[in-house]
Design a protein around this motif. Structure first.
Motif: not given
Length: 79
Positions: A38-48, A1-8
């Motif tokens: 946008x990527x950061x926001x989407x990942x956080x919204x899924x967590x919320x 898994x790449x770093x970007x995916x891990x951080x998301x």
């Protein structure tokens, strides 16, 4: 898994478990690996969404245990 995916994933998980220090750390890492706002926001919204589902299921469990409601089905998350 790449770093970007891990951080998301880490961003979503941090939001899901209400970990402010984790979220701060992973926001900095997200910038380092070049994630967009946008990527950061989407990942956080899924967590919320997962967090809201968990909170709703906990409320349902407490209501069931205290006799206020019958058992509910499903996980309760909006994802």
């Amino acid at each position: 898994m790449d770093e970007r995916t891990k951080e998301l994933i880490a961003l979503g998980a941090s939001a899901a478990v209400n970990c402010h220090p984790c979220l701060d750390h992973h926001l900095a890492e997200a910038e380092r690996v070049g994630l967009s706002r946008a990527e950061v926001t989407a990942a956080i919204e899924v967590g919320l969404a997962v967090n809201r589902g968990a909170a709703a299921r906990m409320r349902a469990k407490v209501d069931t245990l205290t006799g206020k409601a019958p058992p509910a089905a499903g996980c309760g998350c909006a994802v």
